[in-house]
Motif scaffolding. Structure first.
Motif, short mmCIF file in Angstrom:
data_model
loop_
_atom_site.label_atom_id
_atom_site.label_comp_id
_atom_site.label_asym_id
_atom_site.label_seq_id
_atom_site.Cartn_x
_atom_site.Cartn_y
_atom_site.Cartn_z
N HIS A 27 0.46 -1.33 -0.35
CA HIS A 27 -0.52 -0.05 0.11
C HIS A 27 0.44 1.42 0.38
CE1 HIS A 27 -3.61 2.43 0.66
NE2 HIS A 27 -2.47 3.27 1.89
N VAL A 28 1.66 1.39 0.59
CA VAL A 28 3.44 2.18 1.02
C VAL A 28 4.03 2.82 -0.60
CG1 VAL A 28 4.96 3.17 2.15
CG2 VAL A 28 3.17 1.94 3.28
N VAL A 29 4.27 1.28 -1.46
CA VAL A 29 4.84 1.68 -2.51
C VAL A 29 4.10 2.09 -3.67
CG1 VAL A 29 5.06 0.22 -4.73
CG2 VAL A 29 6.56 -0.13 -2.01
N ASP A 30 1.81 1.62 -3.50
CA ASP A 30 1.52 1.68 -4.74
C ASP A 30 1.29 3.93 -3.93
OD1 ASP A 30 0.55 -0.18 -4.72
OD2 ASP A 30 -0.85 -0.81 -4.25
N ARG A 31 1.49 3.64 -2.58
CA ARG A 31 1.07 5.79 -2.34
C ARG A 31 1.95 6.41 -3.07
NH1 ARG A 31 -2.52 6.73 2.00
NH2 ARG A 31 -2.31 8.85 1.43
N ILE A 32 3.53 5.60 -2.95
CA ILE A 32 4.48 6.58 -3.60
C ILE A 32 4.52 6.60 -5.15
CG2 ILE A 32 7.28 6.16 -3.76
CD1 ILE A 32 7.25 4.85 -0.90
N VAL A 33 4.62 5.47 -6.15
CA VAL A 33 4.22 5.87 -6.88
C VAL A 33 3.12 6.61 -7.33
CG1 VAL A 33 3.31 4.33 -8.80
CG2 VAL A 33 5.30 2.85 -7.17
N ALA A 34 2.02 6.24 -6.79
CA ALA A 34 1.30 7.34 -7.03
C ALA A 34 1.40 8.87 -7.06
CB ALA A 34 -0.62 6.67 -6.44
N ALA A 35 2.31 9.08 -5.97
CA ALA A 35 3.14 10.44 -5.82
C ALA A 35 3.55 10.88 -6.81
CB ALA A 35 3.15 10.94 -4.08
N GLY A 36 4.82 9.83 -7.46
CA GLY A 36 5.63 10.88 -8.11
C GLY A 36 5.23 10.71 -9.55
N GLY A 37 3.90 9.81 -9.69
CA GLY A 37 3.61 9.33 -11.41
C GLY A 37 2.28 11.58 -11.39
N ASP A 38 2.06 11.61 -10.08
CA ASP A 38 1.21 13.01 -9.81
C ASP A 38 2.43 14.16 -10.01
OD1 ASP A 38 -1.19 11.70 -9.65
OD2 ASP A 38 -1.51 12.14 -7.43
N ALA A 39 3.44 14.08 -9.43
CA ALA A 39 4.22 15.19 -8.75
C ALA A 39 4.73 14.99 -10.41
CB ALA A 39 5.66 14.53 -8.62
N ARG A 40 5.23 13.82 -11.62
CA ARG A 40 6.24 14.28 -12.91
C ARG A 40 4.55 14.63 -14.06
NH1 ARG A 40 8.07 9.78 -11.39
NH2 ARG A 40 6.11 8.10 -11.92
N ALA A 41 3.33 14.35 -13.82
CA ALA A 41 2.52 14.47 -14.82
C ALA A 41 2.57 16.64 -14.36
CB ALA A 41 1.72 14.14 -13.69
N GLU A 42 2.77 17.08 -12.35
CA GLU A 42 2.84 17.99 -12.85
C GLU A 42 3.68 18.72 -13.48
OE1 GLU A 42 0.95 21.67 -11.71
OE2 GLU A 42 0.06 20.48 -11.61
N ASP A 43 4.95 18.03 -13.14
CA ASP A 43 6.20 18.64 -13.64
C ASP A 43 5.65 19.32 -15.42
OD1 ASP A 43 7.26 19.55 -11.00
OD2 ASP A 43 8.77 17.38 -11.81
N ARG A 44 5.08 18.03 -15.56
CA ARG A 44 5.48 18.17 -17.57
C ARG A 44 4.74 18.79 -18.40
NH1 ARG A 44 3.75 12.26 -17.72
NH2 ARG A 44 4.90 11.43 -16.47
N ARG A 45 3.38 19.61 -17.19
CA ARG A 45 2.63 20.20 -17.51
C ARG A 45 3.62 21.88 -17.41
NH1 ARG A 45 -1.53 16.93 -14.87
NH2 ARG A 45 -1.23 18.39 -13.20
N THR A 46 4.04 21.25 -16.27
CA THR A 46 4.81 23.08 -16.27
C THR A 46 5.50 23.14 -17.08
OG1 THR A 46 4.49 22.60 -13.92
CG2 THR A 46 6.20 24.62 -14.87
N ILE A 47 6.69 22.42 -17.49
CA ILE A 47 7.27 22.30 -18.79
C ILE A 47 6.63 22.37 -20.07
CG2 ILE A 47 9.15 20.77 -20.39
CD1 ILE A 47 9.94 19.66 -17.57
N ALA A 48 5.46 21.91 -20.14
CA ALA A 48 4.80 22.35 -21.43
C ALA A 48 4.32 23.76 -21.67
CB ALA A 48 3.47 21.76 -21.25
N THR A 49 3.94 24.24 -20.57
CA THR A 49 3.67 25.22 -20.45
C THR A 49 4.80 26.22 -20.80
OG1 THR A 49 1.59 24.66 -19.18
CG2 THR A 49 2.65 27.30 -18.89
N ALA A 50 5.77 26.15 -20.35
CA ALA A 50 7.61 27.04 -20.49
C ALA A 50 8.03 26.61 -21.87
CB ALA A 50 7.78 26.68 -19.21
N ALA A 51 7.38 26.21 -22.23
CA ALA A 51 8.07 25.32 -23.97
C ALA A 51 7.01 26.87 -24.44
CB ALA A 51 7.97 23.84 -23.94
#
Length: 188
Positions: A27-51
C-alpha cells in the motif's frame, strides 16, 4: 519547482504517517508511485506551459524583427522615390518652364520675373542690363533720349497741353546738351 518539491515532501510525510498507522508495504509503495506520478505529471504540465510561452515569445521577437526590416526597406524605398520625384520635377521644370511661363496671362509677367531672377536683379535693372547686352548702341540712344526728356520736361509738358487743347500737332523748342558719348568721355 520549489512548490513541487514541497508538495512531494508533504506526500512523503503522509506516506510515513500511513506506514506508522499500520499500512502494508504494498500500500505504501502504491501511494509512493501514485505521488511520484502526480508530481511528474505536474512537472510535465509546467514544462509544456513554459515551452509554449517560449515559442510565443520567439514568434513575437521574429515578428518585431521582420517588421523592423520591412520598415527599413520601406523607408529606403520612400527615400529613393522622393529623390527620383525631385529630380524628375527639376527636369520637367527645366524643360517646360518657358512654355508654362508663356501660357499664363501676360499681366502675371512670369517670363520677365524669371529673367530678372536669373540675373539676380530687380525687373527694372534686369531689363536695362538685357537691353544693353542686346544692343549697346540702341541702349545708349534710349539713355540719351531719356536725359533729353528729363532736361526739357516742363517744355514738353507745356507742348503736350497745347496739343491737347488745339487737337493739332504743335512745334516745341527744346534744349539739347552734349551727346551721351561726350558726357561719358567727360565722366571718365
Amino acid at each position: 519547482m520549489v512548490q513541487k518539491i514541497d508538495a512531494t515532501l508533504q506526500r512523503a510525510d503522509a506516506l510515513v504517517t500511513a506506514a506508522r498507522d499500520g499500512a502494508t508495504p504494498r500500500h505504501v509503495v502504491d501511494r509512493i508511485v501514485a505521488a511520484g506520478g502526480d508530481a511528474r505529471a505536474e512537472d510535465r504540465r509546467t514544462i509544456a506551459t513554459a515551452a509554449a510561452e517560449l515559442k510565443d515569445a520567439t514568434r513575437a521577437l521574429q515578428g518585431v524583427t521582420a517588421s523592423a526590416r520591412r520598415g527599413y526597406e520601406q523607408n529606403r524605398w520612400l527615400m529613393w522615390t522622393a529623390i527620383g520625384g525631385v529630380v524628375l520635377g527639376m527636369v520637367l521644370w527645366a524643360a517646360f518652364a518657358g512654355v508654362v511661363a508663356r501660357a499664363v496671362p501676360a499681366s502675371w509677367q512670369w517670363p520677365e520675373k524669371m529673367a530678372a531672377r536669373a540675373l539676380d536683379l530687380s525687373m527694372w535693372e534686369g531689363g536695362q542690363r538685357m537691353m544693353q547686352a542686346a544692343s549697346p548702341t540702341a541702349f545708349r540712344a534710349i539713355i540719351a533720349a531719356d536725359r533729353m526728356v528729363l532736361a526739357n520736361r516742363e517744355t514738353i509738358e507745356g507742348c503736350s497741353k497745347a496739343a491737347a487743347r488745339t487737337r493739332e500737332t504743335v512745334r516745341c523748342t527744346i534744349k539739347v546738351g552734349a551727346s551721351l558719348e561726350e558726357q561719358q568721355d567727360s565722366d571718365r
